[in-house]
Design a protein around this motif. Structure first.
Motif, short mmCIF file in Angstrom:
data_model
loop_
_atom_site.label_atom_id
_atom_site.label_comp_id
_atom_site.label_asym_id
_atom_site.label_seq_id
_atom_site.Cartn_x
_atom_site.Cartn_y
_atom_site.Cartn_z
N THR A 1 2.03 3.29 -7.04
CA THR A 1 2.82 3.16 -8.26
C THR A 1 2.22 4.09 -9.31
O THR A 1 1.10 4.59 -9.13
N PRO A 2 2.91 4.31 -10.44
CA PRO A 2 2.32 5.15 -11.50
C PRO A 2 0.98 4.62 -12.01
O PRO A 2 0.14 5.38 -12.47
N LYS A 3 0.75 3.30 -11.89
CA LYS A 3 -0.51 2.71 -12.36
C LYS A 3 -1.61 2.74 -11.30
O LYS A 3 -2.73 2.30 -11.56
N GLY A 4 -1.29 3.24 -10.10
CA GLY A 4 -2.30 3.34 -9.07
C GLY A 4 -2.32 2.20 -8.08
O GLY A 4 -3.17 2.17 -7.19
N ASP A 5 -1.41 1.24 -8.22
CA ASP A 5 -1.34 0.15 -7.25
C ASP A 5 -0.79 0.69 -5.93
O ASP A 5 0.07 1.58 -5.91
N LEU A 6 -1.27 0.13 -4.84
CA LEU A 6 -0.92 0.63 -3.51
C LEU A 6 0.03 -0.33 -2.82
O LEU A 6 -0.23 -1.52 -2.74
N LEU A 7 1.16 0.19 -2.32
CA LEU A 7 2.18 -0.63 -1.68
C LEU A 7 2.46 -0.11 -0.27
O LEU A 7 2.35 1.09 -0.01
N LYS A 8 2.87 -1.02 0.61
CA LYS A 8 3.16 -0.67 2.00
C LYS A 8 4.64 -0.83 2.27
O LYS A 8 5.24 -1.81 1.86
N PHE A 9 5.23 0.15 3.00
CA PHE A 9 6.65 0.13 3.34
C PHE A 9 6.83 0.54 4.80
O PHE A 9 5.98 1.23 5.37
N PRO A 10 7.97 0.16 5.41
CA PRO A 10 8.28 0.66 6.75
C PRO A 10 8.47 2.17 6.72
O PRO A 10 8.93 2.73 5.71
N LYS A 11 8.11 2.83 7.80
CA LYS A 11 8.31 4.27 7.86
C LYS A 11 9.80 4.57 7.75
O LYS A 11 10.63 3.89 8.34
N GLY A 12 10.14 5.61 6.98
CA GLY A 12 11.53 5.95 6.74
C GLY A 12 12.07 5.36 5.45
O GLY A 12 13.21 5.63 5.08
#
Length: 756
Positions: free
Chosen positions: A426-437
């Motif tokens: 995110t713009p604040k540096g938080d890390l998120l996980k998503f499915p590929k694609g």
């Protein structure tokens, strides 16, 4: 210069020349020069480094120093010397091959660490360039200062390392760093590095089977983070080491003898727990050093056929417990019932010589393989969380490390660990996980539904992209919005995550409802301007003529301006006029007032046989149905206690409900239908239509065809070309009522039907 010239002689000469010019560049101390030469000689002899590499490293380092790109780090460490130290650690502890060493040296000496990849590929090949690129990406990721305490960061770090040798270099780098910062004055920075070593690098080293490095990282982290605890345990272990080793020998000698006499094939391991492990156990058990029974453990690993595994394990158990007194409270039988993760072993604690407690673990080669390699994963057994994909990939690396085949397997392990996942910031540096694609829209809806609904694009790594842009690991995403944006049906084909799809469907449904109300209001207003009314029967014919199946779809198309409202009105009016001409009688129309009807069986009485539950599950109470709203089976209802103690049942939307609740709320009780009997109810309907007796005949014909519905009476009033009919019908429940109302509204000439 000859081949024996050391890699960094020219680097040092360049640095010295720049220093003489008074420029603030990287400077080498005398001690650093001596150590650099020594390490360079060692690497050259160990890895057979070529003259071409020496020349390339010299030029790269010279350019980097001249450009002022190489500086001492926060701990004051020389980057070139530190890189050579890391290479030695990687060779000695992980058996890193020559390509990994070449990549590490090139990466250490280059100023254009990211943009010079193509040049390295052309000169040194794809394998070396891949390692350099992985080092550059992970270095850039770490420099962001992202939320590294998250499990997602560990996953992203691994996904950035395209070649497994990058992971080996990263672990070696951190071990070297932890060794070098013992006397640093940057205490807060050392604490941060130590925390990272504990939660990030030590678990990775353990998964790779690099137990020595794992223990060193954990112990050094404890040393820097909890200085007093570390030295307390270290001093006590040092004071007891000789006697402890002698004790282990006295303990296992008779065991070895008796197991061999029993004909068992086995080998034994004796190990002292690491300082970090002892400290963790002290904290968990809330005791002091002397309270830890198992400062060391003995592991007996049997070479047993599969069919005899359990029998031989229990045989070994029997032999040991015959020799030493067991503690039954500390027996752990994971043979009979393995752990949920598949771990199998027998753990016993016995009272050895001198009345000291010793932990003994009994397992077979197969069980030990499972426990160590990941099916039951010893690191998971110790509580370190991990995903199956990481385990499988890292175990492949470990297999390569243990294969002893000159590391030829290494190039086969591309980083396909997260082929189904991406990790973004995110713009604040938080890390998120998503499915590929996943796309920008997936990211927007993950943050908030409202943000997704008005998303028009994004800025990824400072580049503008559309909503359908696919995300890649390491992207930093800022969503762009517009108040005029609305969710679109095609968005369902853009997003990947089920969460985003569900939110889009909900938003589309809400939008269709709003658009339908707006379109209906627009159509009624335009018709009113043309001195016409919206008649449902004519509208139904219009919708059918347009080839549209549902009324809601018609209003949606109208709201989306896919249907022209003016053309719709003209078509509607043409249909209305055509129906009027077609139905025009050759004789004067008879007024609907001439119609009279009374059911022949006027004596039919209403009976209440349906079952109600009133208040707190009370059944069998006497009640009456209120005449003000005439509730029937299926209506939402409530009970009202009258002054004489009886209960009247009202509909929730009764005209008097609001006043009853406001003034006599204490007399209102809950009520609901709980059982359907054979009751029928009298319902009054008001029907408005064109003043034509034929329409009334059609209405009564519809009612007569309905099963379980009986018309009791009908009265007609006529005024200004319209009739108003009051119909009393008798039926079973709300489902029959709703179906009847729907059919009456489709009768040609009927304008409105409502329940009174």
């Amino acid at each position: 210069m000859g081949r024996k010239l050391l890699i960094l002689h020219s680097i040092l000469e360049t640095s010295s020349a720049i220093q003489k010019k008074g420029m603030e560049k990287l400077q080498f101390t005398t001690a650093e020069i001596r150590e650099t030469i020594s390490l360079a000689n060692h690497l050259r002899a160990t890895c057979n480094l070529s003259s071409a590499l020496i020349q390339s490293a010299r030029l790269d380092a010279q350019r980097a120093i001249e450009e002022g790109m190489l500086h001492r780090d926060a701990f004051g460490l020389n980057p070139i010397l530190f890189g050579l130290q890391t290479a030695v650690v990687a060779i000695e502890e992980t058996e890193l091959n020559s390509e990994g060493v070449i990549a590490l040296i090139l990466w250490t000496c280059r100023s254009d660490r990211i943009h010079g990849i193509d040049e390295i590929r052309m000169q040194w090949g794809e394998s070396v360039s891949r390692i350099v690129r992985g080092l550059s990406r992970t270095y850039e990721l770490g420099s962001r200062g992202a939320a590294q305490e998250t499990e997602n960061f560990r996953s992203l770090l691994l996904s950035f390392a395209e070649d497994m040798r990058v992971i080996l270099i990263m672990i070696s780098n951190r071990v070297n760093l932890m060794r070098q910062i013992r006397d640093t004055e940057a205490v807060s920075r050392r604490q941060q590095v130590s925390e990272e070593a504990s939660y990030l690098y030590a678990p990775m080293a353990h998964k790779l089977g690099l137990y020595k490095l794992k223990s060193e990282l954990e112990d050094l982290s404890l040393k820097y983070l909890e200085h007093d605890a570390y030295y307390m345990i270290k001093d006590k272990l040092s004071a007891t080491k000789r006697s402890r080793d002698a004790y282990i020998e006295r303990f296992i000698t008779p065991i070895d003898k008796h197991l061999r006499q029993a004909g068992l094939k086995f080998h034994m391991k004796g190990r002292t727990k690491s300082i970090h492990s002892i400290w963790q156990k002290m904290k968990k058990q809330k005791c002091d050093f002397e309270g830890i029974f198992d400062l060391f453990a003995i592991r007996i690993i049997l070479d047993s056929p599969p069919k005899l595994e359990k029998m031989q394990c229990w045989q070994a158990y029997s032999i040991i417990t015959d020799m030493y007194q067991p503690n039954p409270k500390r027996l752990r039988d994971w043979l009979s019932v393995p752990k949920s993760n598949g771990y199998e072993s027998l753990h016993i604690t016995v009272l050895g010589p001198e009345n000291k407690w010793v932990e003994v673990q009994i397992r077979t080669e197969r069980m030990d393989e499972i426990a160590e390699r990941g099916l039951a994963a010893h690191w998971r057994y110790k509580g370190i969380k991990s995903e199956a994909g990481i385990d499988e990939w890292l175990n492949n690396i470990r297999s390569a490390l243990e294969s002893g085949d000159d590391r030829q397997m290494m190039d086969q392990f591309k980083m396909d660990l997260y082929e189904d996942e991406v990790f973004v910031f995110t713009p604040k540096g938080d890390l998120l996980k998503f499915p590929k694609g996943s796309t920008v829209l997936d990211f927007a809806y993950h943050i908030h539904s409202r943000l997704g609904n008005i998303c028009v694009g994004a800025r990824i790594n400072n580049h503008l992209v559309p909503v359908r842009q696919v995300l890649h690991s390491g992207d930093q995403i800022e969503i762009l919005t517009s108040a005029n944006q609305k969710p679109k049906q095609e968005w369902l084909n853009i997003v990947k995550s089920s969460r985003a799809k569900a939110k889009i469907r909900l938003a589309l449904k809400e939008t269709r409802i709003k658009d339908g109300l707006y379109a209906k209001e627009l159509l009624e207003r335009r018709l009113k301007n043309r001195k016409a009314e919206l008649v449902e029967s004519t509208l139904s014919h219009l919708i059918k003529k347009l080839g549209i199946k549902e009324t809601s779809e018609f209003y949606h198309l109208l709201a989306e301006e896919k249907l022209d409202v003016n053309e719709v009105i003209e078509t509607y009016l043409a249909l209305r006029d055509h129906e009027t001409r077609r139905d025009a009688p050759s004789v004067p129309v008879r007024s609907a007032m001439e119609y009279n009807y009374e059911h022949p069986d006027a004596a039919i009485a209403h009976q209440n046989e349906d079952v109600l539950v009133i208040d707190r599950n009370l059944k069998g109470l006497d009640y009456q149905l209120a005449k003000c709203c005439h509730p029937i089976y299926g209506d939402p209802i409530f009970g009202f206690v009258t002054v004489n103690g009886g209960i009247k049942i009202h509909r929730e939307n009764c005209p008097n409900a609001l006043e009853l609740r406001r003034r006599f709320g204490y007399r209102v009780v809950k009520a609901k239908w709980s059982g359907k009997g054979s009751s029928q109810y009298s319902i009054t309907l008001r029907v408005v239509g064109n003043d034509d007796i034929g329409i009334v005949n059609n209405i009564t014909s519809v009612i007569s065809k309905e099963e379980k519905i009986m018309m009791r009476s009908i009265s007609i009033d006529s005024h200004d070309g319209l009739f108003g009919g009051i119909l009393v019908v008798q039926l079973d429940d709300t489902s029959h009522l709703n179906a009847l109302i729907k059919k009456l509204r489709t009768v040609k000439g009927v304008k409105n039907v409502e329940r009174l």
